[in-house]
Write a protein that holds these residues in place. Structure first.
Motif, PDB file in Angstrom:
ATOM      1  N   ASP A 101       0.835  -1.202   0.000  1.00  0.00           N
ATOM      2  CA  ASP A 101       0.000   0.000   0.000  1.00  0.00           C
ATOM      3  C   ASP A 101       0.870   1.252   0.000  1.00  0.00           C
ATOM      4  O   ASP A 101       0.564   2.229  -0.681  1.00  0.00           O
ATOM      5  CB  ASP A 101      -0.950   0.004   1.201  1.00  0.00           C
ATOM      6  N   LEU A 102       1.954   1.225   0.760  1.00  0.00           N
ATOM      7  CA  LEU A 102       2.890   2.350   0.766  1.00  0.00           C
ATOM      8  C   LEU A 102       3.455   2.564  -0.639  1.00  0.00           C
ATOM      9  O   LEU A 102       3.517   3.695  -1.137  1.00  0.00           O
ATOM     10  CB  LEU A 102       4.015   2.097   1.768  1.00  0.00           C
ATOM     11  N   TYR A 103       3.843   1.492  -1.311  1.00  0.00           N
ATOM     12  CA  TYR A 103       4.336   1.570  -2.685  1.00  0.00           C
ATOM     13  C   TYR A 103       3.291   2.219  -3.593  1.00  0.00           C
ATOM     14  O   TYR A 103       3.608   3.088  -4.416  1.00  0.00           O
ATOM     15  CB  TYR A 103       4.701   0.168  -3.176  1.00  0.00           C
ATOM     16  N   GLN A 104       2.032   1.824  -3.453  1.00  0.00           N
ATOM     17  CA  GLN A 104       0.950   2.406  -4.253  1.00  0.00           C
ATOM     18  C   GLN A 104       0.797   3.904  -3.979  1.00  0.00           C
ATOM     19  O   GLN A 104       0.598   4.690  -4.893  1.00  0.00           O
ATOM     20  CB  GLN A 104      -0.362   1.686  -3.988  1.00  0.00           C
ATOM     21  N   GLN A 105       0.888   4.303  -2.708  1.00  0.00           N
ATOM     22  CA  GLN A 105       0.778   5.721  -2.363  1.00  0.00           C
ATOM     23  C   GLN A 105       1.879   6.545  -3.027  1.00  0.00           C
ATOM     24  O   GLN A 105       1.647   7.664  -3.478  1.00  0.00           O
ATOM     25  CB  GLN A 105       0.856   5.916  -0.858  1.00  0.00           C
ATOM     26  N   LEU A 106       3.079   5.989  -3.057  1.00  0.00           N
ATOM     27  CA  LEU A 106       4.232   6.738  -3.563  1.00  0.00           C
ATOM     28  C   LEU A 106       4.348   6.749  -5.079  1.00  0.00           C
ATOM     29  O   LEU A 106       4.920   7.658  -5.659  1.00  0.00           O
ATOM     30  CB  LEU A 106       5.519   6.171  -2.966  1.00  0.00           C
ATOM     31  N   THR A 107       3.777   5.740  -5.741  1.00  0.00           N
ATOM     32  CA  THR A 107       3.944   5.642  -7.191  1.00  0.00           C
ATOM     33  C   THR A 107       2.643   5.828  -7.982  1.00  0.00           C
ATOM     34  O   THR A 107       2.691   6.021  -9.188  1.00  0.00           O
ATOM     35  CB  THR A 107       4.513   4.262  -7.575  1.00  0.00           C
ATOM     36  N   GLY A 108       1.500   5.725  -7.304  1.00  0.00           N
ATOM     37  CA  GLY A 108       0.237   5.782  -8.022  1.00  0.00           C
ATOM     38  C   GLY A 108      -0.097   4.498  -8.747  1.00  0.00           C
ATOM     39  O   GLY A 108      -1.041   4.432  -9.530  1.00  0.00           O
ATOM     40  N   TYR A 109       0.676   3.440  -8.489  1.00  0.00           N
ATOM     41  CA  TYR A 109       0.468   2.147  -9.139  1.00  0.00           C
ATOM     42  C   TYR A 109      -0.907   1.606  -8.802  1.00  0.00           C
ATOM     43  O   TYR A 109      -1.340   1.620  -7.656  1.00  0.00           O
ATOM     44  CB  TYR A 109       1.570   1.171  -8.647  1.00  0.00           C
ATOM     45  N   LEU A 110      -1.633   1.146  -9.823  1.00  0.00           N
ATOM     46  CA  LEU A 110      -2.980   0.556  -9.717  1.00  0.00           C
ATOM     47  C   LEU A 110      -4.036   1.541  -9.243  1.00  0.00           C
ATOM     48  O   LEU A 110      -4.997   1.149  -8.587  1.00  0.00           O
ATOM     49  CB  LEU A 110      -2.971  -0.659  -8.782  1.00  0.00           C
ATOM     50  N   LYS A 111      -3.900   2.800  -9.573  1.00  0.00           N
ATOM     51  CA  LYS A 111      -4.955   3.762  -9.198  1.00  0.00           C
ATOM     52  C   LYS A 111      -5.887   3.980 -10.335  1.00  0.00           C
ATOM     53  O   LYS A 111      -5.610   3.856 -11.457  1.00  0.00           O
ATOM     54  CB  LYS A 111      -4.338   5.091  -8.768  1.00  0.00           C
TER      55      LYS A 111
END
Length: 136
Positions: free
Chosen positions: A126-136
């Motif tokens: 989830d932290l990775y998603q927050q920082l990269t926008g991955y899978l948004k």
């Protein structure tokens, strides 16, 4: 020493501020750290403080809040939330001084008044998603 005292010390003094005095007071040297994915390491105070100091270069203004604590000696499980400002350097993701949120659970084993072992499960993806926008 109450459960609340050493739990607060772990998150506020040790994890958020890399305080060596609290590490010495509450954690055996060495101790066993279990990471997500089944990895396990024997960690000395010196190596853990080095890791925490690197972590604190990437994440500033760290604030932990405890959601739940379940204690059945010798084990204690803590569910937590963390908010911090990301400055860059984790997984080569550039920093934008963005505020991030993390959650996790950590289980501790206490023996003779010291944390001797802990198991960490956290929201790194989830932290990775927050920082990269991955899978948004």
């Amino acid at each position: 020493m109450t459960t609340r005292e050493w739990v607060d010390a772990w998150f506020q003094d040790i994890w958020a501020n890399a305080d060596s005095n609290s590490l010495t007071r509450y954690v055996s040297d060495p101790f066993i750290f279990h990471l997500p994915g089944g990895r396990k390491q024997q960690v000395s105070h010196e190596s853990y403080l080095s890791y925490l100091q690197l972590w604190r270069q990437k994440f500033k203004s760290v604030v932990f809040s405890i959601s739940d604590t379940v204690c059945q000696p010798p084990l204690t499980v803590v569910r937590y939330r963390c908010q911090a400002q990301y400055l860059g350097g984790w997984l080569n993701i550039p920093g934008k001084k963005q505020v991030i949120q993390m959650t996790g659970m950590i289980q501790f084993r206490l023996e003779a008044g010291f944390i001797t072992e802990c198991w960490l499960e956290d929201s790194s993806f989830d932290l990775y998603q927050q920082l990269t926008g991955y899978l948004k």
